[in-house]
Write a protein that holds these residues in place. Structure first.
Motif, PDB file in Angstrom:
ATOM      1  N   GLN A 131      36.610  33.984  32.417  1.00  0.00           N
ATOM      2  CA  GLN A 131      37.620  33.994  33.726  1.00  0.00           C
ATOM      3  C   GLN A 131      38.726  33.466  33.592  1.00  0.00           C
ATOM      4  N   GLU A 134      40.870  36.131  30.795  1.00  0.00           N
ATOM      5  CA  GLU A 134      41.344  37.404  31.719  1.00  0.00           C
ATOM      6  C   GLU A 134      41.522  37.165  32.882  1.00  0.00           C
ATOM      7  N   ASP A 135      41.072  36.433  33.989  1.00  0.00           N
ATOM      8  CA  ASP A 135      41.493  36.296  35.200  1.00  0.00           C
ATOM      9  C   ASP A 135      43.067  35.346  35.704  1.00  0.00           C
ATOM     10  N   LYS A 137      44.610  34.129  32.782  1.00  0.00           N
ATOM     11  CA  LYS A 137      45.993  34.492  32.695  1.00  0.00           C
ATOM     12  C   LYS A 137      46.131  33.746  31.342  1.00  0.00           C
TER      13      LYS A 137
END
Length: 240
Positions: A131, A134-135, A137
């Motif tokens: 996370q 991906e979420d 960054k």
């Protein structure tokens, strides 16, 4: 620090009555009571004073994250309430943390009281490394990021950080023995994992170098909450 003093119980309840009942039940076996958004928003700021008057030390867990002026003003109010510790998000930046630490010391000095410990929240224990990338960054690895933020918090005058058990040893090595590490994401071996991702047992957290551990649901959900707290304390005593 004695094992009971290391245990922070999260008062994740809806009402003042429930909270004060828990404090009455546990205050002689627990070091600190944590008030999060659930209770603070329901019962209001005076719940901090009421728990303090009842003999409990209070960790105000509101994770302030705003412009420096707003957070430093909030810090003054939390100091007036008599909190033992409170936290801010390290992601709020250096100036926010510096002004908050300064305002806390100034307000405590004006009141003639000991200042609350100001803690920096690193990465929430519900966030996984995937996370993070991906979420959010953020491409740094979890441990590298948490250590960098802990060092930044120390540089800005904070007393310590809130971090998952997985980063305790690295923070302790980087920041030294005088820097507080408060660790949520702690679950006794007999408790459910719930929504926490990066967890460990109470004994493991202390052995890794945590100063305080935060536990909520394993105690609050117990049929005998005092007995559940004592089981955790016995585990801590056996680990030291």
């Amino acid at each position: 620090m004695k094992p009971p003093e290391r245990l922070i119980v999260a008062l994740d309840v809806d009402t003042e009555e429930e909270a004060l009942s828990l404090v009455d039940e546990l205050r002689d076996v627990v070091g600190v009571f944590k008030i999060g958004m659930q209770l603070f928003d329901s019962a209001g700021p005076d719940i901090v004073r009421k728990i303090t008057r009842a003999g409990g030390r209070v960790f105000v867990d509101l994770k302030f994250h705003d412009i420096p002026n707003t957070v430093s003003a909030a810090a003054r109010i939390i100091t007036r309430l008599g909190a033992y510790m409170f936290n801010v998000h390290v992601a709020g930046g250096r100036e926010m943390m510096r002004q908050t630490a300064k305002a806390t010391l100034e307000e405590a000095g004006c009141l003639g009281i000991s200042p609350p410990r100001v803690l920096g929240v690193t990465v929430l224990t519900s966030i996984s490394e995937q996370q993070l990338r991906e979420d959010l960054k953020i491409q740094l690895g979890m441990e590298e990021l948490v250590v960098e933020w802990a060092l930044m918090a120390r540089e800005c005058g904070l007393s310590g950080v809130v971090a998952s058990p997985h980063e305790i040893a690295a923070i302790r090595e980087a920041c030294g023995p005088g820097f507080l590490i408060v660790t949520p994401g702690v679950r006794p071996v007999w408790a459910d994992k719930d929504d926490q991702q990066r967890i460990t047992t109470p004994a493991q957290a202390i052995q890794l170098g945590a100063d305080y551990i935060v536990i909520g649901r394993p105690i609050l959900r117990g049929k005998n909450r005092r007995e559940a707290a004592m089981r955790i304390i016995e585990e801590l005593e056996a680990s030291i």
